[in-house]
Write a protein that holds these residues in place. Structure first.
Motif, PDB file in Angstrom:
ATOM      1  N   VAL A 100      -9.212  -7.849   1.610  1.00  0.00           N
ATOM      2  CA  VAL A 100      -8.723  -8.140   0.306  1.00  0.00           C
ATOM      3  C   VAL A 100      -7.930  -7.073  -0.146  1.00  0.00           C
ATOM      4  O   VAL A 100      -8.301  -5.890  -0.304  1.00  0.00           O
ATOM      5  CB  VAL A 100      -9.627  -8.717  -0.803  1.00  0.00           C
ATOM      6  N   PHE A 101      -6.494  -7.257  -0.326  1.00  0.00           N
ATOM      7  CA  PHE A 101      -5.880  -5.973  -0.826  1.00  0.00           C
ATOM      8  C   PHE A 101      -5.881  -6.285  -2.333  1.00  0.00           C
ATOM      9  O   PHE A 101      -5.234  -6.614  -3.242  1.00  0.00           O
ATOM     10  CB  PHE A 101      -4.310  -6.367  -0.518  1.00  0.00           C
ATOM     11  N   GLY A 102      -6.915  -5.187  -2.995  1.00  0.00           N
ATOM     12  CA  GLY A 102      -7.153  -5.105  -4.183  1.00  0.00           C
ATOM     13  C   GLY A 102      -6.544  -3.696  -4.804  1.00  0.00           C
ATOM     14  O   GLY A 102      -5.954  -3.114  -3.950  1.00  0.00           O
ATOM     15  N   PRO A 103      -6.873  -3.059  -6.047  1.00  0.00           N
ATOM     16  CA  PRO A 103      -6.449  -2.128  -6.595  1.00  0.00           C
ATOM     17  C   PRO A 103      -6.934  -0.689  -5.772  1.00  0.00           C
ATOM     18  O   PRO A 103      -6.307   0.296  -5.712  1.00  0.00           O
ATOM     19  CB  PRO A 103      -7.126  -2.004  -7.953  1.00  0.00           C
ATOM     20  N   ALA A 104      -8.070  -0.915  -5.227  1.00  0.00           N
ATOM     21  CA  ALA A 104      -8.539   0.116  -4.410  1.00  0.00           C
ATOM     22  C   ALA A 104      -7.723   0.294  -3.219  1.00  0.00           C
ATOM     23  O   ALA A 104      -7.566   1.521  -2.601  1.00  0.00           O
ATOM     24  CB  ALA A 104      -9.950   0.140  -4.025  1.00  0.00           C
ATOM     25  N   THR A 105      -7.294  -0.614  -2.323  1.00  0.00           N
ATOM     26  CA  THR A 105      -6.630  -0.511  -1.412  1.00  0.00           C
ATOM     27  C   THR A 105      -4.949   0.021  -1.621  1.00  0.00           C
ATOM     28  O   THR A 105      -4.538   0.801  -0.989  1.00  0.00           O
ATOM     29  CB  THR A 105      -6.396  -1.945  -0.797  1.00  0.00           C
ATOM     30  N   LYS A 106      -4.686  -0.454  -2.829  1.00  0.00           N
ATOM     31  CA  LYS A 106      -3.418  -0.110  -3.355  1.00  0.00           C
ATOM     32  C   LYS A 106      -3.356   1.511  -3.491  1.00  0.00           C
ATOM     33  O   LYS A 106      -2.566   2.291  -2.878  1.00  0.00           O
ATOM     34  CB  LYS A 106      -3.003  -0.635  -4.404  1.00  0.00           C
ATOM     35  N   ARG A 107      -4.575   1.894  -4.050  1.00  0.00           N
ATOM     36  CA  ARG A 107      -4.386   3.347  -4.347  1.00  0.00           C
ATOM     37  C   ARG A 107      -4.705   4.206  -3.007  1.00  0.00           C
ATOM     38  O   ARG A 107      -3.991   5.298  -2.755  1.00  0.00           O
ATOM     39  CB  ARG A 107      -5.777   3.854  -5.299  1.00  0.00           C
ATOM     40  N   ALA A 108      -5.501   3.581  -2.164  1.00  0.00           N
ATOM     41  CA  ALA A 108      -5.460   4.290  -0.706  1.00  0.00           C
ATOM     42  C   ALA A 108      -4.071   4.280  -0.059  1.00  0.00           C
ATOM     43  O   ALA A 108      -3.903   5.288   0.600  1.00  0.00           O
ATOM     44  CB  ALA A 108      -6.471   3.421   0.153  1.00  0.00           C
ATOM     45  N   VAL A 109      -3.437   3.229  -0.223  1.00  0.00           N
ATOM     46  CA  VAL A 109      -2.110   3.220   0.411  1.00  0.00           C
ATOM     47  C   VAL A 109      -1.395   4.032  -0.218  1.00  0.00           C
ATOM     48  O   VAL A 109      -0.475   4.843   0.693  1.00  0.00           O
ATOM     49  CB  VAL A 109      -1.664   1.680   0.232  1.00  0.00           C
ATOM     50  N   GLN A 110      -1.362   4.464  -1.471  1.00  0.00           N
ATOM     51  CA  GLN A 110      -0.681   5.274  -2.220  1.00  0.00           C
ATOM     52  C   GLN A 110      -0.632   6.562  -1.601  1.00  0.00           C
ATOM     53  O   GLN A 110       0.028   7.663  -1.312  1.00  0.00           O
ATOM     54  CB  GLN A 110      -0.684   5.127  -3.865  1.00  0.00           C
ATOM     55  N   ARG A 111      -2.158   6.956  -1.442  1.00  0.00           N
ATOM     56  CA  ARG A 111      -2.604   8.485  -1.084  1.00  0.00           C
ATOM     57  C   ARG A 111      -1.992   8.671   0.359  1.00  0.00           C
ATOM     58  O   ARG A 111      -1.670   9.651   0.616  1.00  0.00           O
ATOM     59  CB  ARG A 111      -4.013   8.484  -1.055  1.00  0.00           C
ATOM     60  N   PHE A 112      -2.076   7.331   1.124  1.00  0.00           N
ATOM     61  CA  PHE A 112      -1.630   7.874   2.631  1.00  0.00           C
ATOM     62  C   PHE A 112       0.005   8.004   2.671  1.00  0.00           C
ATOM     63  O   PHE A 112       0.499   8.767   3.439  1.00  0.00           O
ATOM     64  CB  PHE A 112      -1.950   6.540   3.366  1.00  0.00           C
ATOM     65  N   GLN A 113       0.548   7.254   1.727  1.00  0.00           N
ATOM     66  CA  GLN A 113       2.181   7.221   1.629  1.00  0.00           C
ATOM     67  C   GLN A 113       2.358   8.759   1.077  1.00  0.00           C
ATOM     68  O   GLN A 113       3.503   9.329   1.735  1.00  0.00           O
ATOM     69  CB  GLN A 113       2.596   6.269   0.702  1.00  0.00           C
ATOM     70  N   ARG A 114       1.704   9.354   0.271  1.00  0.00           N
ATOM     71  CA  ARG A 114       2.165  10.617  -0.149  1.00  0.00           C
ATOM     72  C   ARG A 114       1.738  11.709   0.879  1.00  0.00           C
ATOM     73  O   ARG A 114       2.564  12.560   0.924  1.00  0.00           O
ATOM     74  CB  ARG A 114       1.153  11.073  -1.422  1.00  0.00           C
ATOM     75  N   ARG A 115       0.766  11.492   1.802  1.00  0.00           N
ATOM     76  CA  ARG A 115       0.521  12.425   2.715  1.00  0.00           C
ATOM     77  C   ARG A 115       1.463  12.295   3.780  1.00  0.00           C
ATOM     78  O   ARG A 115       2.012  13.332   4.454  1.00  0.00           O
ATOM     79  CB  ARG A 115      -0.828  11.906   3.522  1.00  0.00           C
ATOM     80  N   GLY A 117       4.732  11.991   3.030  1.00  0.00           N
ATOM     81  CA  GLY A 117       6.019  12.183   2.279  1.00  0.00           C
ATOM     82  C   GLY A 117       6.723  11.036   2.179  1.00  0.00           C
ATOM     83  O   GLY A 117       7.937  11.059   1.854  1.00  0.00           O
ATOM     84  N   LEU A 118       6.023   9.818   1.759  1.00  0.00           N
ATOM     85  CA  LEU A 118       6.822   8.765   1.590  1.00  0.00           C
ATOM     86  C   LEU A 118       6.686   8.352   0.010  1.00  0.00           C
ATOM     87  O   LEU A 118       5.850   8.862  -0.764  1.00  0.00           O
ATOM     88  CB  LEU A 118       6.348   7.547   2.337  1.00  0.00           C
ATOM     89  N   ARG A 119       7.617   7.389  -0.490  1.00  0.00           N
ATOM     90  CA  ARG A 119       7.276   7.001  -2.147  1.00  0.00           C
ATOM     91  C   ARG A 119       6.245   6.243  -2.217  1.00  0.00           C
ATOM     92  O   ARG A 119       5.704   5.253  -1.490  1.00  0.00           O
ATOM     93  CB  ARG A 119       8.511   6.380  -2.317  1.00  0.00           C
ATOM     94  N   ALA A 120       5.102   6.672  -3.189  1.00  0.00           N
ATOM     95  CA  ALA A 120       3.774   5.945  -3.439  1.00  0.00           C
ATOM     96  C   ALA A 120       4.094   4.702  -4.064  1.00  0.00           C
ATOM     97  O   ALA A 120       3.856   4.748  -5.220  1.00  0.00           O
ATOM     98  CB  ALA A 120       3.290   7.062  -3.872  1.00  0.00           C
ATOM     99  N   THR A 121       4.403   3.638  -3.267  1.00  0.00           N
ATOM    100  CA  THR A 121       4.408   2.328  -3.936  1.00  0.00           C
ATOM    101  C   THR A 121       3.361   1.590  -3.708  1.00  0.00           C
ATOM    102  O   THR A 121       3.082   0.745  -4.711  1.00  0.00           O
ATOM    103  CB  THR A 121       5.790   1.472  -3.263  1.00  0.00           C
ATOM    104  N   GLY A 122       2.536   1.725  -3.062  1.00  0.00           N
ATOM    105  CA  GLY A 122       1.133   0.849  -2.806  1.00  0.00           C
ATOM    106  C   GLY A 122       1.671  -0.119  -1.981  1.00  0.00           C
ATOM    107  O   GLY A 122       0.538  -0.916  -2.038  1.00  0.00           O
TER     108      GLY A 122
END
Length: 294
Positions: A100-115, A117-122
């Motif tokens: 289930v893609f919930g808020p926690a998954t979105k935050r994890a995606v954003q952290r990975f995107q920042r790592r 160097g991508l725009r943290a859209t989630g």
């Protein structure tokens, strides 16, 4: 005496004939008007059948959820989301693997995107999926039976004959150490097939150790394939049985130490009992998969 009365009998007869002729002509014309077919523009013709819509209009529109076009965001759910969560966990993100893609998954995606160097859209698009080594594939026409072998160094046939996804998770951290194979994510009961011909060298239909229900197949040159966490092994298969490439040997499950996790096939290739990364072998027979290597 008037002129009319003075007309001869012959004249009166002629006049009467003319009048009767006119009446007869009118009658004939009326009869002809009934009996004659109407002109083409006035004919009653059956309605022409409506033209069939163009093939493009009747053909089902292709799914937009292809790997290159997929966009996972809050609210999405399913196996691809679960695989995403699993891969994020392998890369250090603390996240539940629940599909289930919930808020926690979105935050994890954003952290990975920042790592990266991508725009943290989630939001996860096809490009990010490829960076994670994930891509979905539907095996067209796959089913229970034999699969035609395809060329490869060791693996001739992809070992899961159905919908699946996988990543280059060789060496990923596990409780017992680095991962020594490739986890192929698939639904329970998806057919498992022999990657190449050989002899069954080990087999267990009951949950035993880490692999649960497992199977080993040895090629004549000593290369061995290991199938673990299976749901079942086909009846009749036993120690010493000969199998051919593409032959169904069992089904996907989550037995052994995977019993509380997602269903998948743990697949290994070993040479002289030494495992080596099977990912390049798998991509060699699965051209639709183009996940990024680590």
């Amino acid at each position: 005496m008037s002129r009319i009365s003075a007309c001869s009998g012959a004249g009166r007869a002629h006049a009467l004939a003319v009048l009767m002729g006119i009446a007869g002509l009118a009658g004939a014309t009326a009869a002809d008007a009934v009996e004659m077919p109407p002109p083409p523009s006035a004919r009653s013709t059956p309605a022409a059948p409506a033209p069939a819509p163009p093939a493009a209009a009747t053909r089902a529109r292709p799914s937009t959820a292809t790997p290159a076009q997929a966009r996972l965001r809050v609210g999405a759910r399913g196996r691809l989301v679960r695989d995403l969560q699993r891969e994020l966990r392998r890369r250090g993100q603390r996240i539940a693997v629940d599909g289930v893609f919930g808020p926690a998954t979105k935050r994890a995606v954003q952290r990975f995107q920042r790592r990266l160097g991508l725009r943290a859209t989630g939001v996860v698009d096809g490009k990010l999926l490829r960076r994670l080594g994930l891509r979905m594939r539907r095996a067209a026409g796959a089913g229970v039976g034999r699969v035609a072998p395809r060329a490869g160094s060791y693996v001739k046939v992809f070992p899961v004959a159905g919908d699946h996804s996988y990543a280059n998770d060789w060496g990923a951290p596990r409780a017992q150490g680095g991962h020594e194979g490739t986890d192929i994510m698939a639904d329970r009961h998806t057919p498992v097939v022999a990657a190449d011909g050989g002899v069954v060298s080990k087999i267990s239909r009951t949950e035993t150790g880490l692999g649960g229900i497992y199977l080993w197949i040895r090629r004549p040159d000593g290369i061995q394939f290991y199938y673990a966490h299976m749901q079942s092994i086909v009846p009749g298969l036993q120690l010493g049985s000969n199998v051919t490439a593409g032959q169904v040997v069992g089904s996907v499950g989550n037995s052994g130490d995977a019993r509380y996790g997602a269903t998948h096939l743990h697949f290994e290739v070993r040479r002289d009992w030494t495992p080596f990364n099977p990912y390049p072998e798998l991509t060699g027979v699965d051209p639709d998969h183009a996940g990024a290597s680590r």
